[in-house]
Design an enzyme around this catalytic site. Sequence first.
Site, PDB file in Angstrom:
ATOM      1  N   ASP A   1      67.227 -60.363  52.599  1.00  0.00           N
ATOM      2  CA  ASP A   1      68.001 -61.099  51.906  1.00  0.00           C
ATOM      3  C   ASP A   1      68.637 -60.472  50.653  1.00  0.00           C
ATOM      4  O   ASP A   1      69.393 -60.922  50.165  1.00  0.00           O
ATOM      5  CB  ASP A   1      67.359 -62.570  51.447  1.00  0.00           C
ATOM      6  CG  ASP A   1      67.060 -63.368  52.443  1.00  0.00           C
ATOM      7  OD1 ASP A   1      67.618 -63.382  53.512  1.00  0.00           O
ATOM      8  OD2 ASP A   1      65.915 -64.287  52.396  1.00  0.00           O
TER       9      ASP A   1
ATOM     10  N   VAL B   1      60.996 -67.734  54.485  1.00  0.00           N
ATOM     11  CA  VAL B   1      61.867 -68.347  55.161  1.00  0.00           C
ATOM     12  C   VAL B   1      63.397 -67.977  54.559  1.00  0.00           C
ATOM     13  O   VAL B   1      63.573 -68.313  53.455  1.00  0.00           O
ATOM     14  CB  VAL B   1      61.987 -69.883  54.834  1.00  0.00           C
ATOM     15  CG1 VAL B   1      62.575 -70.624  55.844  1.00  0.00           C
ATOM     16  CG2 VAL B   1      60.448 -70.634  55.260  1.00  0.00           C
ATOM     17  N   SER B   2      64.278 -67.463  55.464  1.00  0.00           N
ATOM     18  CA  SER B   2      65.463 -67.046  55.031  1.00  0.00           C
ATOM     19  C   SER B   2      66.625 -68.053  55.525  1.00  0.00           C
ATOM     20  O   SER B   2      66.483 -68.351  56.889  1.00  0.00           O
ATOM     21  CB  SER B   2      65.847 -65.598  55.675  1.00  0.00           C
ATOM     22  OG  SER B   2      67.250 -65.519  55.589  1.00  0.00           O
ATOM     23  N   PRO B   3      67.664 -68.166  55.002  1.00  0.00           N
ATOM     24  CA  PRO B   3      68.618 -68.982  55.617  1.00  0.00           C
ATOM     25  C   PRO B   3      69.800 -68.194  56.287  1.00  0.00           C
ATOM     26  O   PRO B   3      70.752 -68.711  56.877  1.00  0.00           O
ATOM     27  CB  PRO B   3      69.446 -69.752  54.492  1.00  0.00           C
ATOM     28  CG  PRO B   3      69.404 -68.149  53.534  1.00  0.00           C
ATOM     29  CD  PRO B   3      68.087 -67.642  53.833  1.00  0.00           C
TER      30      PRO B   3
ATOM     31  N   ILE C   1      65.013 -68.921  59.239  1.00  0.00           N
ATOM     32  CA  ILE C   1      64.389 -68.006  60.214  1.00  0.00           C
ATOM     33  C   ILE C   1      63.158 -67.577  59.470  1.00  0.00           C
ATOM     34  O   ILE C   1      63.266 -67.496  58.058  1.00  0.00           O
ATOM     35  CB  ILE C   1      65.373 -67.078  60.643  1.00  0.00           C
ATOM     36  CG1 ILE C   1      65.634 -66.279  59.557  1.00  0.00           C
ATOM     37  CG2 ILE C   1      66.257 -67.519  61.735  1.00  0.00           C
ATOM     38  CD1 ILE C   1      66.302 -64.813  60.033  1.00  0.00           C
TER      39      ILE C   1
END
Length: 725
Positions: free
Chosen positions: A387, A278-280, A180
């Site tokens: 994060d 962009v983060s997981p 995301i």
Amino acid sequence: MWRWLLAAAGVVGTVMGGVADPRPDPSLYNIGVGIHDVTGPAAGVNMMGYANPAQVNSGIHMRLFSRAFILDDTQRRVVFVSVDCGMMASILKIKVMERLAAEYGELYRHQNVILSGTHTHSGPAGYLQFLLFEITSLGFIKDTLDAMVEGIFQSIKQAHESMVPGYLYLSSGQLLNTSINRSPTGYLNNPEEERNKYQHNTDKTMTLLRLVAQDGTHLGMVNWYAVHPTSMNNTNTLVSGDNKGYASQLFEEAMNPGALPGQGKFVAAFAQANCGDVSPNIQGPKCIDTGLPCDLATSTCDGRVKNCIAFGPGKDMVESTRIIGTNQFQKAWELYHDPAAVKVSGPVQFAQQFIDMSNYTVHFEGGATGKTCVPALGYSFAAGTIDGPGAFDFTQGTTEGNPFWNMVGGLLHTPSQDQVDCHAPKPILLDTGEINVPYAWHPRIIDTQVGRVGQLIILPVPGEFTTMCGRRFRDQVSETLSAEGVEGTVPVIAGLSNVYTHYVTTWEEYQVQRYEAASTIYGPHTCSAYMQQYSYLATAMLQGETPPPGPSPPDLSDSMITMLPGVVYDGAPPGSTFGDVVAQPYPLAYTGETVTAKFVSGHPRNDVQLGGSFLTVERQNETGHWQVVATDASWQTRFIWDRVSSLLGTSVASVKWDIPADTPDGTYRITHSGHHKTLFRGVFPYHGVSHPFKVVTAPAEEGNKVEREVDVSSSQSWWSKMFGA
Ligand SMILES: *[C@@H]1O[C@H](CO)[C@@H](O)[C@H](O)[C@H]1NC(C)=O
Ligand SMILES: *[C@@H]1O[C@H](CO)[C@@H](O)[C@H](O)[C@H]1NC(C)=O
Ligand SMILES: *[C@@H]1O[C@H](CO)[C@@H](O)[C@H](O)[C@H]1NC(C)=O
Ligand SMILES: *[C@@H]1O[C@H](CO)[C@@H](O)[C@H](O)[C@H]1NC(C)=O
């Protein structure tokens, strides 16, 4: 023989982009792959990524590896290396190049060697030479750097020695549900007509290169996909390759049946791309105290960043790592077997130049110009991200507990008016570029580089480009290549390569100063500057020109300061010796359960056991021999180290093994190897072995996972009394 044949046929060839490709078969390359452990100190060292001083490592979940690929068209070669580490560092590349030069002379140079970090946030810190990157690790940590230099060098050597003729194939596809955008309000500030060209606010494309020998042997795979390896959060203290490291382990396990991690021939790299925003953690951020959504523009809860945290798809960070890693593995597996993959064809080329990024002039269409700035970090840098909120400890208003920060904190600089104007609208928190005491805080001389293998264009970039900056950058380079007559190229961004400079946002994202923008250290025109520079390099490359080398980056080896104390000594409790088992595994375990053994231990920093293991799980075979089935690199094991008493130097190593469902019934045991340090006589190896235990396949209805651990050793009672362990 093969080389000779090609040379004899040398006159036949094609001309691509100004450079003659003399090969009769322009799709036949020399290909080498290699892999080597790069894991530095496993305990007592801060982890690189979140800049959280409390995140000091205490063992290993997965080992970290360097994965090297050499691609050669008989005239030229490029080396692409993906390393499980936070980011590449200039001092690391300098030292690897020195090792390579000593062994291979001019064959491998800064120009044709690309080193890229996967960006795992769970590896040991202290291997970057600029001061800002060393604050939370209490300075430079030589054992980390040495392990990485040696491991990267060995992986390239292995690739060099394994070269065979072969073919390359490219395929790409979309991987959803794995990433995301963690700064959506920054992204939204990009022009609407530009955003409308894209369906998603992060790049979902995975681009994959398959390497196959001429005789059909599968050699390796490397793919590029943009997602932060921050599934493991800033409370994790076990060394881990995070989601990308796990994906590599799954792929290599599938291609090298029976081989232990890092010991198979087939090498699978999950490399980083433009992961800046962009983060997981795909469930997105929420306030951990109230469960409500965070404020979108500032990522705060009740005005503070501390409680606004994003979570992954799993029930905890380990399960999130497994899911995000498995997603990448599955997509890569599909693309690896893609029948529509394009056969790579065309010359190997490259161009490289060091530039002074603090003083680069950008020429815009219409004649206007812009300048980059001397490095500085903005206020939002200190806020961290969803994060891992709250980066440096000084933002909490305290400097206690960090002697390194106390030493350098007094050197903080008030920015000049020119510097303030250059970075506007970024308010400057740390004027890093204008401080050089005790040595440079941030890099200015930056390694810029382009590599080409046929249609594949590798763009190693010195940091974390955001999604939109990465798109503009790739498009610009493609247009430049088209203008030179080379169409149909596949450009990939190789993130966090060669030297680390934090983030790079678009000019529009820069205006709203989220974390990524505050961390764009060369100011608002940084992305445009790289677009211009890499286009210049791409043109030079195609025209067969060698750009002037530019100013050399500094080697600060002799200036760097270390304030992390070393190991003083290790002690074994009276009546025991190093390697003794203080807690035996339960004599019977079902698959799906976790077994534990505990050992009298020395400090893991005494020897990083590069290429080795602090533990083994062994199975007794038909002839009574013990065969290793798992090491500390394996996903199923954990090596956890605890200092019991600093005064006595005593410590315990716990080895945990999650027994996989497909484990054959049989007799197993657990071992632990390490080194202990004496006050005056140096460091000595030791080895400990648990009692054997039986593993039995769990009955189908038995779904419950149990962790069994029973203390049966004779030393157990006094140990408990003395240390409560
Ligand atoms: C996305 O991933 C989650 C967690 O793994 C899963 O439950 C869900 O079904 C997936 N959604 C799609 C559309 O694949
Ligand atoms: C880290 O993940 C764990 C679950 O594994 C969770 O309990 C914890 O709140 C998370 N912490 C942060 C700071 O993200
Ligand atoms: C910046 O670069 C220009 C040339 O582009 C040069 O004239 C100038 O001296 C440089 N300034 C610094 C501070 O290095
Ligand atoms: C048992 O292990 C030994 C030592 O690793 C090996 O040499 C032998 O071939 C193995 N025997 C069987 C039957 O697997």
